[in-house]
Each structure stands twice: as structure tokens, then as C-alpha cells.
Design an enzyme around this catalytic site. Structure first.
Site, PDB file in Angstrom:
ATOM      1  N   GLY A  78       0.729  -1.066   0.130  1.00 17.12           N
ATOM      2  CA  GLY A  78      -0.046   0.026   0.043  1.00 17.12           C
ATOM      3  C   GLY A  78       0.665   1.109  -0.055  1.00 17.12           C
ATOM      4  O   GLY A  78       0.644   2.223   0.933  1.00 17.12           O
ATOM      5  N   LYS A 131      -4.219   7.102  18.193  1.00 21.15           N
ATOM      6  CA  LYS A 131      -4.074   7.386  16.815  1.00 21.15           C
ATOM      7  C   LYS A 131      -5.469   7.581  16.281  1.00 21.15           C
ATOM      8  O   LYS A 131      -5.924   8.561  15.352  1.00 21.15           O
ATOM      9  CB  LYS A 131      -3.573   6.511  16.138  1.00 21.15           C
ATOM     10  CG  LYS A 131      -3.207   6.734  14.542  1.00 21.15           C
ATOM     11  CD  LYS A 131      -2.500   7.809  14.326  1.00 21.15           C
ATOM     12  CE  LYS A 131      -2.130   8.462  13.124  1.00 21.15           C
ATOM     13  NZ  LYS A 131      -1.505   7.485  11.817  1.00 21.15           N
ATOM     14  N   GLY A 153       3.053   5.529   2.557  1.00 20.36           N
ATOM     15  CA  GLY A 153       3.583   4.373   2.247  1.00 20.36           C
ATOM     16  C   GLY A 153       4.895   4.677   1.649  1.00 20.36           C
ATOM     17  O   GLY A 153       6.248   4.103   1.734  1.00 20.36           O
ATOM     18  N   LYS A 194      -5.670   0.927   2.508  1.00 18.53           N
ATOM     19  CA  LYS A 194      -6.914   1.612   3.200  1.00 18.53           C
ATOM     20  C   LYS A 194      -7.572   0.486   3.888  1.00 18.53           C
ATOM     21  O   LYS A 194      -7.486  -0.891   3.456  1.00 18.53           O
ATOM     22  CB  LYS A 194      -7.745   2.348   2.400  1.00 18.53           C
ATOM     23  CG  LYS A 194      -7.105   3.474   1.552  1.00 18.53           C
ATOM     24  CD  LYS A 194      -7.123   4.663   2.424  1.00 18.53           C
ATOM     25  CE  LYS A 194      -6.371   5.801   1.753  1.00 18.53           C
ATOM     26  NZ  LYS A 194      -6.052   7.016   2.904  1.00 18.53           N
ATOM     27  N   GLY A 230       1.364   4.271  -1.154  1.00 20.01           N
ATOM     28  CA  GLY A 230       0.680   5.366  -1.436  1.00 20.01           C
ATOM     29  C   GLY A 230       1.359   6.654  -0.902  1.00 20.01           C
ATOM     30  O   GLY A 230       2.751   6.509  -0.997  1.00 20.01           O
ATOM     31  N   SER A 231       0.954   7.887  -0.393  1.00 23.00           N
ATOM     32  CA  SER A 231       1.509   9.012   0.061  1.00 23.00           C
ATOM     33  C   SER A 231       2.485   8.462   1.326  1.00 23.00           C
ATOM     34  O   SER A 231       3.793   8.760   1.291  1.00 23.00           O
ATOM     35  CB  SER A 231       0.563   9.912   0.348  1.00 23.00           C
ATOM     36  OG  SER A 231      -0.580   9.728   1.115  1.00 23.00           O
ATOM     37  N   ASN A 238      -7.150  10.993  14.451  1.00 23.66           N
ATOM     38  CA  ASN A 238      -7.751  10.818  13.020  1.00 23.66           C
ATOM     39  C   ASN A 238      -9.049  11.577  13.109  1.00 23.66           C
ATOM     40  O   ASN A 238      -9.576  11.938  12.272  1.00 23.66           O
ATOM     41  CB  ASN A 238      -7.656   9.423  12.413  1.00 23.66           C
ATOM     42  CG  ASN A 238      -6.167   9.194  12.191  1.00 23.66           C
ATOM     43  OD1 ASN A 238      -5.133   9.902  11.565  1.00 23.66           O
ATOM     44  ND2 ASN A 238      -5.860   7.627  12.133  1.00 23.66           N
TER      45      ASN A 238
END
Length: 421
Positions: free
Chosen positions: A7, A186, A12, A77, A9-10, A190
Site C-alpha cells: 500500500g 491514533k 507508504g 486503506k 501511496g503517500s 484521526n
């Protein structure tokens, strides 16, 4: 330690890039083919604290067939956890540690059911990342902490080794004996910023200017704190204002929450695993969570609207290009260049008919007998070419001889159907 980021993405890519820059063997598994190709071609460009460095991890679009990793970091995700792990079976060997750094509740249990609880460790990272373009990530690493731990609270040799790996790569990491409490820590962070940012469209800097955003974020956190107390979860902080402030610490003004990034790109969000999960858990404990329920409903409404827009876009058509027969192709090119500032992007001289393409989407075809400016055809881009062609023929259009997906419409207009990107 051979590490695979599942995963990438940004966030990762930011973590994988930092590990790679420290000299580790890193493989990124990312959905975006453009990102994978850019990383393999030119490296992963990491921009942090105004400095750009190039990391050299390997990048792939799927994990199938890769050999077992020593460390598998899961960052997909939450709604994609099950399918991602199923596609990464080859990565998980007898000695593989599977570290989930995902947002939300429930990922640890789901992964444990699939690979065995003894392989799973968990953590929460406050690092940040934004993909600026394929192969380029803006990373928020300095002053941001990562905490990891065994699910049973023990401090093992493998969890220490993972912490050392992260610290050596410049990512400040500690080991906790209360990882379940930190999962909730966390979750509260979030729940404070993700939904309000996704709904408002504001980056961190703009979000924190508005007291209304702070009040909403803190109210969501307060509901979570009450649920944690009821469940006996040990939190590191029970002050909503401090949690709200911690959520942006160390991040640049223009950083965006991952939930906002998902909304802007039209992708599903993790709202069901963050504010939605918090609300469900609170209600199961006999409490109410109206703020989190409302934030969840608003984000899901935005997701539904995005889906409708995407479906409408698939049905939409747009002009691809227009083709004109001209007698004096050089004179026409000069006219368009001088009048409309259009330049030639393709000048084909070897064809039976000389052609020139202008950057405004106009195709000129030299055919002196037709005179200047006679319409040759127009090209229309759409996602459902075959269906559009069938509809046109059903409405009286005539197939154009020798051309697939072309037809002549009433008024003798020749139309070419092209696939939309």
C-alpha cells in the site's frame, strides 16, 4: 532487513523512501502504475524539510509471486485490508513480521485471522506524506513519532529490531507495552481532523484557523475518550484540545489529511473505520456519539456525490478533435499560428495526404480539390463507443465506409468515435 510496503501511496512511499535512503532493501507495492513506472525509471524523489533526495526502492503493482519478506508493512486503506493480504500471501513466510500502521480499528484482528496472530505486530505513525506527482512524495518526518508494539504488550527482540530499523532511517520510533491504547490514541487524532478536513476541503493550516473546526474536532474526540474510559482502554492523553493540537504537529501548512486526499481524488475514504467505528464502539458500550455519527454521514454523503459525478462523467462526451480539408496547408498553419497562437505538434509529410496537427485539437488534411476549410470529420471522445455507435445507427446515421466506429450524421457530418481516457 528485506522490507515490503503493501500500500505504497503517500505515507507508504514516505516510509519506504526513508528506509531505502538508509540503505535498506525496500519494495513498494502500489496501485498506481504511473507511480510504479516513475519510481523504477527515475527513483523516488523525497522532499522533506525543503530538501529533495532520491531513493531507489523497487516498485511493483502487485505482490503476487514476490518472495517472503522479513518485514511486511501494511498501509492499504482499511476497507482493502482483506483483499490486499490475500494478494500478498507469497510475501508471508515463517519468519515474516507483519506490521500494520493503518488507521482505524479492527485491522490487527482481521490480519491475525488471515496469517496467524503470532506474525502480527501493530503500530501508529504520525508521519505524513503527500504524493505530488508519480514518483514524487512530500514527506513529513522530522519531529513526528512512530510507536510500535506486540499485541500482547511484550517487548520482544523482533519489535526492538523493527524500532531500530526505523530509527536508523530518521523516523523516531519507540516500543510500547500498551499498543492497544496507542491504537486508540491514533484513532482519536484521526477522528479529530480527518472528517472535518474532508468535509470542508481545508488543508491543516487553513483548518486550524477556524474555531468552528476546532470545536467540532474536539467534540468528536471527547466522544471517543468517553468510549475508551468505558472500555478500560488506557489513553496517553484525555484532553481533547491537546489531541487536536497534536494532530498537526510537525506537518507543513499545506499538508492534507489522507481522508481529504481520498475525497479530492474521488476514492472511498476510511470514514467507517475511524469516526464510524468510534461511533459504533461507543454505542456498543452503551454511550451515544452524535458528533461522530454526523461527521460520518457527511463524509459518506460526499462519497456518494463523488460516485454520481464519476458515473455522469462516464456517460459524458467531449470533442476529441476536428479535421478540416484544406488546399494550402502551409498557409492554414501560418494562419492558425498567427491568429490563435497554435503551434504544430505533428507535421506528417509521408502520408498519401499531407497532414498537420495543431495543439488546439485541429487536424488539417491537404486535399486541394476541396478548397480551404471544408469539414472532413469531427472526433468525439466517449467511454462507451460501441453503445454510442449503435444508438447513432438506430437514429438514422449511416456507417462510414471502411472506417470502424465512424458514421455520417444528418447534415452529412462525418463523426469518428474515440475512446475517452
Amino acid at each position: 532487513m528485506r522490507t515490503v510496503i503493501l500500500g505504497a501511496g503517500s505515507l507508504g512511499s514516505a516510509i519506504g523512501g526513508a528506509l531505502s535512503l538508509a540503505g535498506n532493501n525496500v519494495t513498494l507495492v502500489a496501485r498506481s502504475r504511473a507511480h510504479v513506472e516513475a519510481v523504477n525509471r527515475s527513483g523516488l524523489k523525497m522532499i522533506a524539510d525543503g530538501i529533495e533526495r532520491t531513493a531507489r526502492p523497487i516498485a511493483v503493482t502487485e505482490a503476487l509471486g514476490l518472495p517472503p519478506a522479513e518485514l511486511l508493512i501494511v498501509l492499504v486503506k482499511s476497507f482493502a485490508t482483506k483483499s490486499a493480504i490475500e494478494g500478498a500471501r507469497s510475501l508471508i513466510g515463517e519468519r515474516t513480521a507483519v506490521l500494520t500502521l493503518q488507521n482505524g480499528l479492527g485491522n490487527e484482528e482481521l490480519i491475525a485471522e488471515m496469517v496467524g496472530a503470532e506474525k502480527v505486530v501493530s503500530g501508529k505513525s504520525y508521519l505524513g506524506g503527500v504524493l505530488l506527482s508519480p514518483g514524487v512524495v512530500k514527506a513529513g518526518i522530522s519531529a513526528k513519532e512512530t510507536v510500535i508494539g506486540e499485541l500482547d504488550g511484550s517487548v520482544t527482540e523482533r519489535i526492538r529490531a523493527i524500532a531500530e530499523l526505523f530509527n536508523a532511517a530518521g523516523m523516531r520510533t519507540t516500543v510500547s507495552e500498551n499498543i492497544r491504547g496507542l491504537i486508540w490514541d491514533k484513532l482519536l487524532l484521526n477522528s479529530a481532523t480527518g472528517a472535518v478536513s474532508a468535509i470542508s476541503g481545508l488543508c491543516y493550516g487553513e483548518l486550524y484557523k477556524l474555531p468552528e473546526m476546532e470545536r467540532s474536532g474536539c467534540a468528536a474526540v471527547r466522544e471517543g475518550i468517553e468510549a475508551a474510559r468505558k472500555l478500560g482502554i488506557k489513553l496517553s492523553c484525555e484532553d481533547p484540545k491537546k489531541i487536536w493540537e497534536k494532530a498537526r504537529r510537525g506537518l507543513a501548512y499545506d499538508f492534507k489529511t489522507s481522508m481529504l486526499q481520498s475525497v479530492e481524488s474521488g476514492r472511498p475514504t476510511e470514514i467507517d473505520f475511524i469516526n464510524g467505528a468510534l461511533a459504533r464502539t461507543a454505542e456498543e458500550a452503551g454511550l451515544t456519539a452524535p458528533v461522530n455519527r454526523t461527521l460520518t454521514a457527511c463524509v459518506k454523503g460526499i462519497e456518494a456525490a463523488n460516485k454520481l459525478k464519476a458515473e455522469a462523467a462516464k456517460r459524458a462526451v467531449e470533442l476529441d478533435h476536428a479535421a478540416l480539408y484544406v488546399g494550402d496547408i502551409d498557409g492554414c498553419v501560418e494562419f492558425f499560428e498567427r491568429t490563435f497562437k497554435m503551434s504544430v505538434v505533428d507535421d506528417r509529410r509521408d502520408d498519401a495526404l499531407r497532414q498537420a496537427w495543431l495543439d488546439g485539437g485541429i487536424q488539417l488534411i491537404e486535399k486541394p480539390c476541396c478548397g480551404d476549410g471544408k469539414l472532413a470529420h469531427i472526433a468525439v471522445a466517449c467511454a462507451d463507443v460501441k453503445e454510442r455507435l449503435a444508438a447513432a445507427l438506430a437514429c438514422g446515421a449511416e456507417p462510414f465506409p471502411g472506417k470502424e466506429n465512424w458514421f455520417t450524421a444528418p447534415g452529412e457530418i462525418v463523426i469518428e468515435l474515440t475512446e475517452a481516457n
